[in-house]
Design a protein around this motif. Structure first.
Motif, PDB file in Angstrom:
ATOM      1  N   LYS A 100      29.687 -33.445-131.385  1.00  0.00           N
ATOM      2  CA  LYS A 100      28.774 -33.410-132.531  1.00  0.00           C
ATOM      3  C   LYS A 100      29.538 -33.175-133.823  1.00  0.00           C
ATOM      4  O   LYS A 100      30.720 -32.857-133.824  1.00  0.00           O
ATOM      5  CB  LYS A 100      27.707 -32.334-132.336  1.00  0.00           C
ATOM      6  N   GLN A 101      28.802 -33.313-134.956  1.00  0.00           N
ATOM      7  CA  GLN A 101      29.458 -33.289-136.264  1.00  0.00           C
ATOM      8  C   GLN A 101      28.770 -32.333-137.239  1.00  0.00           C
ATOM      9  O   GLN A 101      27.611 -31.960-137.053  1.00  0.00           O
ATOM     10  CB  GLN A 101      29.450 -34.700-136.870  1.00  0.00           C
ATOM     11  N   THR A 102      29.530 -31.975-138.266  1.00  0.00           N
ATOM     12  CA  THR A 102      28.992 -31.274-139.421  1.00  0.00           C
ATOM     13  C   THR A 102      29.642 -31.876-140.659  1.00  0.00           C
ATOM     14  O   THR A 102      30.702 -32.529-140.562  1.00  0.00           O
ATOM     15  CB  THR A 102      29.235 -29.753-139.335  1.00  0.00           C
ATOM     16  N   HIS A 103      29.020 -31.682-141.827  1.00  0.00           N
ATOM     17  CA  HIS A 103      29.463 -32.409-143.019  1.00  0.00           C
ATOM     18  C   HIS A 103      29.584 -31.485-144.237  1.00  0.00           C
ATOM     19  O   HIS A 103      28.935 -30.437-144.310  1.00  0.00           O
ATOM     20  CB  HIS A 103      28.464 -33.523-143.362  1.00  0.00           C
ATOM     21  N   ALA A 104      30.419 -31.942-145.181  1.00  0.00           N
ATOM     22  CA  ALA A 104      30.526 -31.305-146.492  1.00  0.00           C
ATOM     23  C   ALA A 104      30.755 -32.416-147.514  1.00  0.00           C
ATOM     24  O   ALA A 104      31.471 -33.392-147.244  1.00  0.00           O
ATOM     25  CB  ALA A 104      31.668 -30.297-146.528  1.00  0.00           C
ATOM     26  N   TRP A 139      29.614 -26.433-145.221  1.00  0.00           N
ATOM     27  CA  TRP A 139      29.365 -27.274-144.051  1.00  0.00           C
ATOM     28  C   TRP A 139      27.871 -27.257-143.720  1.00  0.00           C
ATOM     29  O   TRP A 139      27.223 -26.213-143.754  1.00  0.00           O
ATOM     30  CB  TRP A 139      30.143 -26.770-142.840  1.00  0.00           C
ATOM     31  N   MET A 140      27.317 -28.407-143.385  1.00  0.00           N
ATOM     32  CA  MET A 140      25.919 -28.486-142.958  1.00  0.00           C
ATOM     33  C   MET A 140      25.724 -29.691-142.042  1.00  0.00           C
ATOM     34  O   MET A 140      26.456 -30.690-142.124  1.00  0.00           O
ATOM     35  CB  MET A 140      24.975 -28.543-144.159  1.00  0.00           C
ATOM     36  N   THR A 141      24.727 -29.593-141.173  1.00  0.00           N
ATOM     37  CA  THR A 141      24.511 -30.631-140.164  1.00  0.00           C
ATOM     38  C   THR A 141      24.050 -31.956-140.764  1.00  0.00           C
ATOM     39  O   THR A 141      24.508 -33.028-140.354  1.00  0.00           O
ATOM     40  CB  THR A 141      23.472 -30.150-139.131  1.00  0.00           C
ATOM     41  N   ALA A 142      23.173 -31.898-141.757  1.00  0.00           N
ATOM     42  CA  ALA A 142      22.600 -33.126-142.337  1.00  0.00           C
ATOM     43  C   ALA A 142      23.498 -33.660-143.443  1.00  0.00           C
ATOM     44  O   ALA A 142      23.689 -33.010-144.474  1.00  0.00           O
ATOM     45  CB  ALA A 142      21.201 -32.849-142.870  1.00  0.00           C
ATOM     46  N   SER A 143      24.047 -34.863-143.243  1.00  0.00           N
ATOM     47  CA  SER A 143      24.926 -35.458-144.267  1.00  0.00           C
ATOM     48  C   SER A 143      24.155 -35.768-145.543  1.00  0.00           C
ATOM     49  O   SER A 143      24.685 -35.603-146.656  1.00  0.00           O
ATOM     50  CB  SER A 143      25.571 -36.734-143.715  1.00  0.00           C
ATOM     51  N   GLY A 144      22.899 -36.208-145.408  1.00  0.00           N
ATOM     52  CA  GLY A 144      22.103 -36.521-146.597  1.00  0.00           C
ATOM     53  C   GLY A 144      21.856 -35.307-147.462  1.00  0.00           C
ATOM     54  O   GLY A 144      21.868 -35.400-148.696  1.00  0.00           O
ATOM     55  N   LEU A 145      21.655 -34.161-146.829  1.00  0.00           N
ATOM     56  CA  LEU A 145      21.453 -32.934-147.584  1.00  0.00           C
ATOM     57  C   LEU A 145      22.723 -32.542-148.333  1.00  0.00           C
ATOM     58  O   LEU A 145      22.677 -32.116-149.497  1.00  0.00           O
ATOM     59  CB  LEU A 145      21.032 -31.805-146.641  1.00  0.00           C
ATOM     60  N   ALA A 146      23.870 -32.696-147.686  1.00  0.00           N
ATOM     61  CA  ALA A 146      25.133 -32.375-148.343  1.00  0.00           C
ATOM     62  C   ALA A 146      25.348 -33.277-149.565  1.00  0.00           C
ATOM     63  O   ALA A 146      25.733 -32.805-150.653  1.00  0.00           O
ATOM     64  CB  ALA A 146      26.282 -32.532-147.354  1.00  0.00           C
ATOM     65  N   LEU A 147      25.096 -34.574-149.422  1.00  0.00           N
ATOM     66  CA  LEU A 147      25.299 -35.504-150.537  1.00  0.00           C
ATOM     67  C   LEU A 147      24.340 -35.247-151.692  1.00  0.00           C
ATOM     68  O   LEU A 147      24.665 -35.530-152.852  1.00  0.00           O
ATOM     69  CB  LEU A 147      25.142 -36.946-150.042  1.00  0.00           C
ATOM     70  N   ARG A 148      23.178 -34.693-151.379  1.00  0.00           N
ATOM     71  CA  ARG A 148      22.189 -34.456-152.449  1.00  0.00           C
ATOM     72  C   ARG A 148      22.736 -33.502-153.516  1.00  0.00           C
ATOM     73  O   ARG A 148      22.327 -33.575-154.675  1.00  0.00           O
ATOM     74  CB  ARG A 148      20.931 -33.855-151.813  1.00  0.00           C
TER      75      ARG A 148
END
Length: 241
Positions: A169-173, A227-236
């Motif tokens: 699984k992944q997480t994003h920043a 770091w957060m699970t949702a990439s769209g939330l990070a990009l916002r």
């Protein structure tokens, strides 16, 4: 003659009666329960204890007696073996991700033909067990004198400053590189994980390639999310900049 004989006989009777009275008094004193002044002297008669009965005053005091543990008592709790890090509320026994447990790749949301200003960092758990990453990535751009600062508004709920990642699984920043001012070129970028304390470092920095370009441009507007699970939330947090 007769008178003298009667007188002598009366005196003998008197002596005999007096002796009998004295004997009776002595016998009465000897039979008195107290051995003292006889019945009615007010002194209680001592009663012998019944065989096998202990009087209350002879019972040993319980004070100072060693306490005996009750059977079935619960022993004090001990830490579970193998619990490497609790990480606060809900952390469980999940270990921190080491650099060898993960891979970091990049992509961009900028349109083709434009310089790269916004980068999405994606961290994948490549190990066979769950692990967690804390806070935000420590990003070093080229020869910059400082690390890219965090976007504080992107921090997760207080008390759980980490993301748990299961295998595969992944997480994003999301990383913003620059704003409207002079820029400096960067040909390299490194990403380093944090330990539990904010700003602490875990392991060595890992070199990460830019998305489709050899050089990016940055300035003091550069910032990065947690770091957060949702990439769209990070990009916002960076798309409107």
């Amino acid at each position: 003659m007769n008178t003298a004989a009667r007188t002598s006989h009366r005196g003998w009777k008197t002596y005999v009666i007096g002796a009998a009275t004295a004997t009776a008094l002595l016998a009465s004193a000897a039979c008195s329960p107290s051995g003292g002044d006889g019945p009615g002297d007010g002194k209680p008669t001592a009663q012998p204890s019944s065989p096998g009965t202990t009087s209350p005053s002879s019972t040993p005091s319980a004070t100072g007696s060693p306490s005996t543990p009750k059977p079935g008592g619960t022993p004090s709790a001990k830490p579970s073996p193998g619990a490497t890090d609790t990480g606060g509320s809900g952390g469980g026994a999940v270990a921190l991700c080491a650099p060898g447990d993960v891979s970091v790749t990049t992509s961009t949301e900028d349109e083709k033909g434009q310089s790269v200003r916004r980068i999405l960092l994606t961290l994948t758990n490549t190990s066979k067990k769950a692990c967690k990453v804390y806070h935000y990535p420590l990003v070093q751009l080229g020869d910059a004198q400082r690390l890219v600062p965090e976007i504080k508004e992107s921090a997760p709920t207080p008390g759980t400053p980490f993301e748990t990642i299961t295998p595969g699984k992944q997480t994003h920043a999301a990383l913003l590189l620059n704003g409207p001012m002079d820029e400096a070129p960067a040909k390299t970028m490194t990403v380093q994980l944090q330990d539990r304390e904010p700003g602490s470092k875990l392991g060595a920095p890992v070199k990460v390639a830019f998305p489709g370009v050899d050089t990016v441009y940055y300035n003091d507007f550069a910032k990065v999310t947690h770091w957060m699970t949702a990439s769209g939330l990070a990009l916002r947090f960076i798309m409107s900049s």
